[in-house]
Design a protein around this motif. Structure first.
Motif, PDB file in Angstrom:
ATOM      1  N   THR A  95       0.824  -1.205   0.000  1.00 48.92           N
ATOM      2  CA  THR A  95       0.000   0.000   0.000  1.00 48.92           C
ATOM      3  C   THR A  95       0.858   1.255   0.000  1.00 48.92           C
ATOM      4  O   THR A  95       2.026   1.230   0.406  1.00 48.92           O
ATOM      5  CB  THR A  95      -0.925   0.009   1.237  1.00 48.92           C
ATOM      6  OG1 THR A  95      -1.769   1.167   1.203  1.00 48.92           O
ATOM      7  CG2 THR A  95      -0.115   0.008   2.537  1.00 48.92           C
ATOM      8  N   CYS A 116      -7.213   1.179  -1.621  1.00 52.12           N
ATOM      9  CA  CYS A 116      -6.329   1.231  -0.448  1.00 52.12           C
ATOM     10  C   CYS A 116      -5.058   0.419  -0.673  1.00 52.12           C
ATOM     11  O   CYS A 116      -3.974   0.846  -0.286  1.00 52.12           O
ATOM     12  CB  CYS A 116      -7.077   0.720   0.780  1.00 52.12           C
ATOM     13  SG  CYS A 116      -6.130   0.769   2.316  1.00 52.12           S
ATOM     14  N   PHE A 117      -5.201  -0.760  -1.303  1.00 54.53           N
ATOM     15  CA  PHE A 117      -4.067  -1.664  -1.484  1.00 54.53           C
ATOM     16  C   PHE A 117      -3.738  -1.835  -2.964  1.00 54.53           C
ATOM     17  O   PHE A 117      -4.639  -2.014  -3.787  1.00 54.53           O
ATOM     18  CB  PHE A 117      -4.373  -3.035  -0.876  1.00 54.53           C
ATOM     19  CG  PHE A 117      -4.734  -2.987   0.577  1.00 54.53           C
ATOM     20  CD1 PHE A 117      -3.803  -2.592   1.520  1.00 54.53           C
ATOM     21  CD2 PHE A 117      -6.014  -3.314   1.004  1.00 54.53           C
ATOM     22  CE1 PHE A 117      -4.134  -2.527   2.865  1.00 54.53           C
ATOM     23  CE2 PHE A 117      -6.352  -3.266   2.340  1.00 54.53           C
ATOM     24  CZ  PHE A 117      -5.412  -2.868   3.274  1.00 54.53           C
ATOM     25  N   VAL A 132      -4.674   2.467   7.005  1.00 56.50           N
ATOM     26  CA  VAL A 132      -5.015   1.077   6.695  1.00 56.50           C
ATOM     27  C   VAL A 132      -5.829   0.463   7.831  1.00 56.50           C
ATOM     28  O   VAL A 132      -6.815  -0.245   7.599  1.00 56.50           O
ATOM     29  CB  VAL A 132      -3.747   0.248   6.417  1.00 56.50           C
ATOM     30  CG1 VAL A 132      -4.090  -1.244   6.314  1.00 56.50           C
ATOM     31  CG2 VAL A 132      -3.077   0.723   5.135  1.00 56.50           C
TER      32      VAL A 132
END
Length: 203
Positions: free
Chosen positions: A72, A124-125, A79
């Protein structure tokens, strides 16, 4: 940045202590929840600046079953907040945690998520990794078609961890740290009311 997602309830306190020694920058996924004081069954995110499997090769007591490695550009605290939005659920008017920090739960449940949740996950990732059945390899997971994940096998040595960014998580002061002495509970005046515990379920 790479984050190791470790399940203490599954793999135990012994390995948790080894990980705390190896990766001093970490955060409990129960951070700022009612279960924040539960350290011995909590999932943790560790900022990785080196690979982890050599711990298991050197020590047969180390367990790393069904761990996840997230890649990430986000901060660790961002996170944690994002993952909490996915795993904290209401069921029968009582809150529970969906154990998506277990690779089996994440992989089996992803296809049942809403499209919005799936898109948010890969916002997010960049990707995430799970251990391949062949030692020395990882499965790299990416978004696929029809609400499914696709994987590719890569050598574990192909991941370049670099150095975790400074200034994100002060190691010793991070909320959710385990007690300094994890071998015995606090006694006498130091003992506090036991925290509430959640029910866990696997989708």
């Amino acid at each position: 940045m790479h984050l190791l997602c470790y399940d203490t309830a599954l793999n135990g306190e012994y390995t948790l202590i080894r990980l705390l020694q190896r990766y001093p920058r970490y955060r409990s996924l129960f951070y700022q929840t009612d279960d924040e004081r539960i350290w011995d069954a909590a999932p943790y995110l560790f900022e990785m600046d080196k690979e982890v499997y050599s711990l298991r090769e050197k020590n047969a007591l180390v367990r790393l079953n069904h761990c996840i490695f997230f890649e990430t550009q986000e901060s660790t605290e961002a996170v944690v907040a994002f993952l909490q939005s996915l795993f904290y659920k209401e069921q029968e008017a009582r809150p529970v945690y969906v154990r998506i920090w277990d690779a089996r739960v994440l992989l089996s449940g992803f296809g049942g998520w809403s499209r919005k949740e799936q898109l948010a996950f890969f916002d997010c990732f960049d990707c995430f990794y799970t251990e391949h059945e062949d030692r020395g390899y990882l499965n790299r997971w990416l978004p696929g078609r029809n609400n499914e994940l696709r994987s590719e096998r890569i050598p574990a040595s192909a991941i370049s961890y670099g150095t975790a960014e400074t200034g994100q998580l002060p190691a010793a002061a991070a909320p959710g740290n385990i007690p300094e002495d994890t071998t015995r509970p606090e006694t006498g005046a130091q003992q506090e009311e036991a925290p509430k515990r959640r029910r866990f379920f696997i989708e």
